[in-house]
Scaffold this motif. Structure first.
Motif, PDB file in Angstrom:
ATOM      1  N   LYS A 288     -11.146   0.435  -3.797  1.00  0.00           N
ATOM      2  CA  LYS A 288     -10.718  -0.879  -4.289  1.00  0.00           C
ATOM      3  C   LYS A 288     -10.943  -1.041  -5.791  1.00  0.00           C
ATOM      4  O   LYS A 288     -10.035  -1.446  -6.533  1.00  0.00           O
TER       5      LYS A 288
ATOM      6  N   ASP B 217      -9.560  -5.897   4.775  1.00  0.00           N
ATOM      7  CA  ASP B 217     -10.901  -5.680   5.315  1.00  0.00           C
ATOM      8  C   ASP B 217     -10.984  -6.126   6.767  1.00  0.00           C
ATOM      9  O   ASP B 217     -11.593  -5.453   7.612  1.00  0.00           O
TER      10      ASP B 217
ATOM     11  N   TRP C  21      -6.861  -8.414  -0.115  1.00  0.00           N
ATOM     12  CA  TRP C  21      -8.004  -7.519   0.078  1.00  0.00           C
ATOM     13  C   TRP C  21      -8.851  -7.993   1.258  1.00  0.00           C
ATOM     14  O   TRP C  21      -9.343  -7.178   2.055  1.00  0.00           O
TER      15      TRP C  21
ATOM     16  N   CYS D 126       0.841  -1.213   0.000  1.00  0.00           N
ATOM     17  CA  CYS D 126       0.000   0.000   0.000  1.00  0.00           C
ATOM     18  C   CYS D 126       0.871   1.256   0.000  1.00  0.00           C
ATOM     19  O   CYS D 126       0.581   2.226  -0.720  1.00  0.00           O
TER      20      CYS D 126
ATOM     21  N   LEU E 295      -9.531   0.328   0.696  1.00  0.00           N
ATOM     22  CA  LEU E 295     -10.765  -0.449   0.582  1.00  0.00           C
ATOM     23  C   LEU E 295     -11.864   0.365  -0.100  1.00  0.00           C
ATOM     24  O   LEU E 295     -12.643  -0.158  -0.903  1.00  0.00           O
TER      25      LEU E 295
END
Length: 301
Positions: free
Chosen positions: A112, A141, A137, A57, A109
């Motif tokens: 996404k 979450d 992913w 990220c 998120l």
């Protein structure tokens, strides 16, 4: 003078800060937010899978910060029927602030769909070598879901009105929010680990007079959030004892002043008589009885 207006100083738990307070006349209390960060690092952000995810990220955020074209394409991808009007950029985290990492993951998120499209597009596929897999992913979450309460707790303890009286209640509520439910498949281990870490780092504070007394005296919390009944009883007993000592000291000062007044009045009389002595003794006894009754009554209140 600030020297006389400080009772407790709040710092992180670094050895140099602890050592410094050995030379200061004030009590020291651990920073709640710093301890929350240590808790999250223990159970989440030091996990290999999470570290790998966060690095990915960060890499995308760094590229977006350096490439205006990528950032603008991300905005354009949001101009769909589903995301119209958002116009959101990625959020770069700061390593020393866990809540900024939370905000970064939360933004990923939220974006996404656009992120997946951009990273897989012909224009950016080779320039941005980072890819996110479905399981990553899912992990993202889970992390955001589990640590959401910590973000709120951090904001509460970061306000200008924050007090150490909030520590025991906030930790109690965090542990309640982390209790496992039937819908926690995949995050039960994370939740259990966080609860154990909170217990290890915070439960002893219920027996720490600084935190316990502040909580009991705060009209918002009183004794409602103590987990340990023995700690609650000790806190109430300690507060009552402190109040009694304060009342006694206050009344002793008043009694001393009264006795001085009587002595001055006696010396002013031309002659010493038994009647004057009797009045003095009766007055002293009345002051003592009133003081005892006041102490008991005010302490019970």
């Amino acid at each position: 003078d600030i020297y006389y207006n400080i009772t407790v100083g709040v710092t992180d738990s670094a050895a140099n800060m602890v050592k410094m307070f050995e030379y200061l006349p004030w009590l020291r209390a651990d920073c709640g937010n710093h301890t929350f960060q240590l808790t999250l690092n223990d159970e989440i952000f030091t996990l290999v899978s999470v570290e790998t995810l966060v690095k990915k990220c960060r890499a995308v955020c760094t590229f977006a910060n350096k490439s205006p074209g990528f950032a603008q394409d991300l905005i354009k991808e949001q101009e769909t029927e589903e995301n119209q009007g958002q116009g959101l950029y990625l959020v770069q985290d700061v390593v020393t602030r866990w809540n900024s990492t939370y905000l970064m993951l939360e933004r990923f998120l939220k974006l996404k769909g656009p992120i997946i499209k951009l990273l897989g597009s012909q224009k950016w596929e080779e320039k941005v070598s980072t890819r996110f897999y479905p399981n990553e992913w899912e992990l993202m979450d889970k992390i955001v879901t589990v640590v959401k309460g910590f973000r709120e707790a951090t904001e509460m303890l970061s306000s200008a009105q924050a007090s150490i009286s909030q520590i025991i209640p906030v930790v109690k509520l965090l542990k309640e929010s982390l209790k496992c439910t039937s819908n926690d498949q995949g995050v039960k281990k994370l939740k259990t680990g966080l609860i154990k870490s909170l217990e290890r780092r915070f439960d002893h504070k219920e027996f720490d007079a600084k935190f316990a007394y502040a909580t009991v005296l705060d009209p918002r919390y009183k004794t409602h959030f103590f987990h340990n009944s023995a700690a609650k009883d000790a806190a109430v007993s300690g507060v009552l004892n402190e109040l009694k000592q304060a009342i006694i000291a206050e009344d002793d000062a008043g009694t001393q002043a009264t006795l001085v007044e009587h002595e001055v009045a006696d010396q002013a009389e031309k002659g010493f008589t038994l009647q004057a002595l009797m009045k003095k003794v009766i007055a002293e006894k009345q002051v003592e009885e009133a003081s005892d009754n006041t102490v008991d009554g005010r302490a019970k209140e």
